[in-house]
Design a protein around this motif. Sequence first.
Motif, PDB file in Angstrom:
ATOM      1  N   LEU A  31      33.253  41.427  49.262  1.00  0.00           N
ATOM      2  CA  LEU A  31      34.560  40.816  49.492  1.00  0.00           C
ATOM      3  C   LEU A  31      35.550  41.244  48.417  1.00  0.00           C
ATOM      4  O   LEU A  31      36.693  41.637  48.721  1.00  0.00           O
ATOM      5  CB  LEU A  31      34.425  39.287  49.504  1.00  0.00           C
ATOM      6  CG  LEU A  31      35.731  38.490  49.460  1.00  0.00           C
ATOM      7  CD1 LEU A  31      36.598  38.785  50.681  1.00  0.00           C
ATOM      8  CD2 LEU A  31      35.455  36.992  49.352  1.00  0.00           C
ATOM      9  N   ARG A  32      35.128  41.175  47.171  1.00  0.00           N
ATOM     10  CA  ARG A  32      36.050  41.534  46.074  1.00  0.00           C
ATOM     11  C   ARG A  32      36.466  43.003  46.162  1.00  0.00           C
ATOM     12  O   ARG A  32      37.633  43.343  45.900  1.00  0.00           O
ATOM     13  CB  ARG A  32      35.379  41.232  44.737  1.00  0.00           C
ATOM     14  CG  ARG A  32      35.273  39.737  44.463  1.00  0.00           C
ATOM     15  CD  ARG A  32      34.481  39.439  43.214  1.00  0.00           C
ATOM     16  NE  ARG A  32      34.538  38.010  42.904  1.00  0.00           N
ATOM     17  CZ  ARG A  32      33.640  37.383  42.160  1.00  0.00           C
ATOM     18  NH1 ARG A  32      32.608  38.049  41.641  1.00  0.00           N
ATOM     19  NH2 ARG A  32      33.765  36.089  41.921  1.00  0.00           N
ATOM     20  N   LEU A  33      35.529  43.863  46.542  1.00  0.00           N
ATOM     21  CA  LEU A  33      35.879  45.277  46.687  1.00  0.00           C
ATOM     22  C   LEU A  33      36.914  45.450  47.793  1.00  0.00           C
ATOM     23  O   LEU A  33      37.915  46.166  47.616  1.00  0.00           O
ATOM     24  CB  LEU A  33      34.623  46.087  47.003  1.00  0.00           C
ATOM     25  CG  LEU A  33      34.844  47.577  47.278  1.00  0.00           C
ATOM     26  CD1 LEU A  33      35.444  48.268  46.050  1.00  0.00           C
ATOM     27  CD2 LEU A  33      33.535  48.252  47.689  1.00  0.00           C
ATOM     28  N   ARG A  34      36.697  44.806  48.929  1.00  0.00           N
ATOM     29  CA  ARG A  34      37.644  44.924  50.040  1.00  0.00           C
ATOM     30  C   ARG A  34      39.020  44.397  49.649  1.00  0.00           C
ATOM     31  O   ARG A  34      40.045  44.990  50.009  1.00  0.00           O
ATOM     32  CB  ARG A  34      37.111  44.175  51.261  1.00  0.00           C
ATOM     33  CG  ARG A  34      35.927  44.833  51.940  1.00  0.00           C
ATOM     34  CD  ARG A  34      35.262  43.899  52.936  1.00  0.00           C
ATOM     35  NE  ARG A  34      34.086  44.495  53.537  1.00  0.00           N
ATOM     36  CZ  ARG A  34      34.047  45.113  54.714  1.00  0.00           C
ATOM     37  NH1 ARG A  34      35.155  45.211  55.434  1.00  0.00           N
ATOM     38  NH2 ARG A  34      32.929  45.624  55.182  1.00  0.00           N
ATOM     39  N   LEU A  35      39.061  43.278  48.937  1.00  0.00           N
ATOM     40  CA  LEU A  35      40.349  42.727  48.510  1.00  0.00           C
ATOM     41  C   LEU A  35      41.071  43.694  47.565  1.00  0.00           C
ATOM     42  O   LEU A  35      42.289  43.865  47.646  1.00  0.00           O
ATOM     43  CB  LEU A  35      40.139  41.374  47.828  1.00  0.00           C
ATOM     44  CG  LEU A  35      39.648  40.233  48.725  1.00  0.00           C
ATOM     45  CD1 LEU A  35      39.367  38.989  47.887  1.00  0.00           C
ATOM     46  CD2 LEU A  35      40.650  39.909  49.818  1.00  0.00           C
ATOM     47  N   SER A  36      40.315  44.324  46.685  1.00  0.00           N
ATOM     48  CA  SER A  36      40.927  45.243  45.708  1.00  0.00           C
ATOM     49  C   SER A  36      41.454  46.510  46.370  1.00  0.00           C
ATOM     50  O   SER A  36      42.314  47.193  45.797  1.00  0.00           O
ATOM     51  CB  SER A  36      39.911  45.599  44.621  1.00  0.00           C
ATOM     52  OG  SER A  36      38.882  46.436  45.138  1.00  0.00           O
ATOM     53  N   LEU A  37      40.945  46.846  47.561  1.00  0.00           N
ATOM     54  CA  LEU A  37      41.345  48.071  48.252  1.00  0.00           C
ATOM     55  C   LEU A  37      42.355  47.809  49.374  1.00  0.00           C
ATOM     56  O   LEU A  37      42.586  48.675  50.209  1.00  0.00           O
ATOM     57  CB  LEU A  37      40.107  48.760  48.836  1.00  0.00           C
ATOM     58  CG  LEU A  37      39.085  49.281  47.825  1.00  0.00           C
ATOM     59  CD1 LEU A  37      37.857  49.835  48.535  1.00  0.00           C
ATOM     60  CD2 LEU A  37      39.706  50.341  46.911  1.00  0.00           C
ATOM     61  N   ALA A  57      53.958  36.096  49.219  1.00  0.00           N
ATOM     62  CA  ALA A  57      53.008  34.989  49.356  1.00  0.00           C
ATOM     63  C   ALA A  57      51.603  35.521  49.642  1.00  0.00           C
ATOM     64  O   ALA A  57      50.607  35.014  49.120  1.00  0.00           O
ATOM     65  CB  ALA A  57      53.457  34.048  50.474  1.00  0.00           C
ATOM     66  N   ALA A  58      51.514  36.552  50.484  1.00  0.00           N
ATOM     67  CA  ALA A  58      50.219  37.146  50.805  1.00  0.00           C
ATOM     68  C   ALA A  58      49.576  37.745  49.563  1.00  0.00           C
ATOM     69  O   ALA A  58      48.389  37.520  49.284  1.00  0.00           O
ATOM     70  CB  ALA A  58      50.396  38.218  51.878  1.00  0.00           C
ATOM     71  N   ARG A  59      50.341  38.497  48.800  1.00  0.00           N
ATOM     72  CA  ARG A  59      49.799  39.111  47.585  1.00  0.00           C
ATOM     73  C   ARG A  59      49.324  38.058  46.589  1.00  0.00           C
ATOM     74  O   ARG A  59      48.280  38.206  45.948  1.00  0.00           O
ATOM     75  CB  ARG A  59      50.862  39.997  46.932  1.00  0.00           C
ATOM     76  CG  ARG A  59      51.036  41.361  47.583  1.00  0.00           C
ATOM     77  CD  ARG A  59      52.057  42.192  46.803  1.00  0.00           C
ATOM     78  NE  ARG A  59      52.135  43.562  47.238  1.00  0.00           N
ATOM     79  CZ  ARG A  59      51.347  44.556  46.811  1.00  0.00           C
ATOM     80  NH1 ARG A  59      50.382  44.302  45.938  1.00  0.00           N
ATOM     81  NH2 ARG A  59      51.516  45.787  47.258  1.00  0.00           N
ATOM     82  N   SER A  60      50.086  36.995  46.478  1.00  0.00           N
ATOM     83  CA  SER A  60      49.738  35.946  45.527  1.00  0.00           C
ATOM     84  C   SER A  60      48.438  35.249  45.909  1.00  0.00           C
ATOM     85  O   SER A  60      47.569  35.004  45.064  1.00  0.00           O
ATOM     86  CB  SER A  60      50.882  34.929  45.436  1.00  0.00           C
ATOM     87  OG  SER A  60      50.589  33.927  44.487  1.00  0.00           O
ATOM     88  N   LEU A  61      48.282  34.935  47.203  1.00  0.00           N
ATOM     89  CA  LEU A  61      47.052  34.281  47.647  1.00  0.00           C
ATOM     90  C   LEU A  61      45.846  35.195  47.469  1.00  0.00           C
ATOM     91  O   LEU A  61      44.788  34.764  46.994  1.00  0.00           O
ATOM     92  CB  LEU A  61      47.173  33.864  49.117  1.00  0.00           C
ATOM     93  CG  LEU A  61      45.954  33.110  49.654  1.00  0.00           C
ATOM     94  CD1 LEU A  61      45.843  31.722  49.039  1.00  0.00           C
ATOM     95  CD2 LEU A  61      45.999  33.011  51.179  1.00  0.00           C
ATOM     96  N   VAL A  62      45.998  36.461  47.820  1.00  0.00           N
ATOM     97  CA  VAL A  62      44.888  37.406  47.691  1.00  0.00           C
ATOM     98  C   VAL A  62      44.531  37.626  46.224  1.00  0.00           C
ATOM     99  O   VAL A  62      43.342  37.741  45.874  1.00  0.00           O
ATOM    100  CB  VAL A  62      45.225  38.728  48.401  1.00  0.00           C
ATOM    101  CG1 VAL A  62      44.197  39.807  48.067  1.00  0.00           C
ATOM    102  CG2 VAL A  62      45.281  38.507  49.909  1.00  0.00           C
ATOM    103  N   ASP A  63      45.521  37.684  45.355  1.00  0.00           N
ATOM    104  CA  ASP A  63      45.238  37.803  43.923  1.00  0.00           C
ATOM    105  C   ASP A  63      44.412  36.612  43.432  1.00  0.00           C
ATOM    106  O   ASP A  63      43.470  36.774  42.643  1.00  0.00           O
ATOM    107  CB  ASP A  63      46.548  37.894  43.127  1.00  0.00           C
ATOM    108  CG  ASP A  63      46.302  37.921  41.628  1.00  0.00           C
ATOM    109  OD1 ASP A  63      45.868  38.970  41.114  1.00  0.00           O
ATOM    110  OD2 ASP A  63      46.523  36.881  40.966  1.00  0.00           O
ATOM    111  N   LEU A  66      40.860  37.005  44.711  1.00  0.00           N
ATOM    112  CA  LEU A  66      40.140  38.067  44.022  1.00  0.00           C
ATOM    113  C   LEU A  66      39.804  37.701  42.577  1.00  0.00           C
ATOM    114  O   LEU A  66      38.681  37.939  42.109  1.00  0.00           O
ATOM    115  CB  LEU A  66      40.974  39.355  44.049  1.00  0.00           C
ATOM    116  CG  LEU A  66      40.442  40.553  43.257  1.00  0.00           C
ATOM    117  CD1 LEU A  66      39.078  40.993  43.779  1.00  0.00           C
ATOM    118  CD2 LEU A  66      41.439  41.708  43.315  1.00  0.00           C
ATOM    119  N   ASN A  67      40.742  37.093  41.866  1.00  0.00           N
ATOM    120  CA  ASN A  67      40.605  36.950  40.418  1.00  0.00           C
ATOM    121  C   ASN A  67      40.325  35.542  39.911  1.00  0.00           C
ATOM    122  O   ASN A  67      39.942  35.389  38.739  1.00  0.00           O
ATOM    123  CB  ASN A  67      41.885  37.477  39.733  1.00  0.00           C
ATOM    124  CG  ASN A  67      42.081  38.954  39.971  1.00  0.00           C
ATOM    125  OD1 ASN A  67      41.174  39.750  39.714  1.00  0.00           O
ATOM    126  ND2 ASN A  67      43.251  39.333  40.469  1.00  0.00           N
TER     127      ASN A  67
END
Length: 360
Positions: A31-37, A57-63, A66-67
């Motif tokens: 999952l983390r790899l897919r999110l990072s790519l 908003a999408a970038r913020s939620l995904v960050d 991921l992190n």
Amino acid sequence: MSAHNIFTLPSATDEVTPFTVHVPQAAIDDLRLRLSLTRWPDQETVSDWSQGVPLAAARSLVDHWLNHYDWRQFEARLNSYPQFRTKIDGVGIYFIHARSPHLNATPILLTHGWPGSVAEFLGVIERLTDPVKFGGKPEDAFHVVVPAIPGYGFSDKPAEPGRNPARIARAWSVLMTERLGYHHWVAQGGDWGAAITTALAGQAPPGLLAAHVNLPMVVPAELPANPTAEEQRALADIEHYVSKMAGYANQMNTRPQTVGYALNDSPVALAMWMYEKFWEWTDNQGRPEDALTREQMLDDISLYWFTGTGTSSARLYWEGVGSTIRGPDFFSGARSGVARITVPMGASIFPAETFQPPRA
């Protein structure tokens, strides 16, 4: 996702078997790899959510996913409750069964909807099983049963068509009476859980004392010739839903498999498909985070991701609405053919609900 990167369910039998959630670390790493790519789209051309989830908003939620997000914390929370699986009508059913310390407690069956899951009930289980802790009385107590709809969470994915709300309701009756041995019980549900609970009340199986729903899915067989002001508002709600809000449902009503490729392959696609509904279906001030924490949303999204149920959950729309009408009228299609209910039944309608039918 490769086979070793998804959660594999054990086979279910007619026995009620204890179940523990443990997602392989390889699946979390995947999952983390897919999110990072993630390959991000260009930014929307408006300053609001009218085109869908804004890029920022999408970038913020995904960050955050991921992190900062910790699946293991949610996993431990799930595992703090007694969990089980059993096979009913050919499908393995997962459920939480939290018994009250008060022996005369009433059993209650709670059914989620989409994009919900058993996660939405975790905050009320202890309040229901032990109300005395929260200022209630022993006679207010419930034994709580929270199943996952087939195709959702840790229940099996149906391998053939025909698993509609009425059929699921019959399985719930088997769960409560034959598997758990309850002679008297009540049921509650919202969204698809409301459709299933309404079907259950219409079937009136032995032992079902009463039912309750939020988002009651009721429309008149024939529209009133001279609607009251309250009826006009309800009809306007339906028109607004169909014309402005039902794009997701139209897709899942008619082509769940097609959208399912994105939902199963891309965690960002799955997250935004659900995150948009957290924005649209909560009583917020403009952001989903006004009503739900990011952890609450990501618990739910991650549950769909790790179980690979983005596609199978979407098929319930095809079964429950599309197979009946092949169109956008969710409210009439989800009624499951229930004409009249004789079991005592109640409904809660909240001020910001999508659809607010008149009391009549």
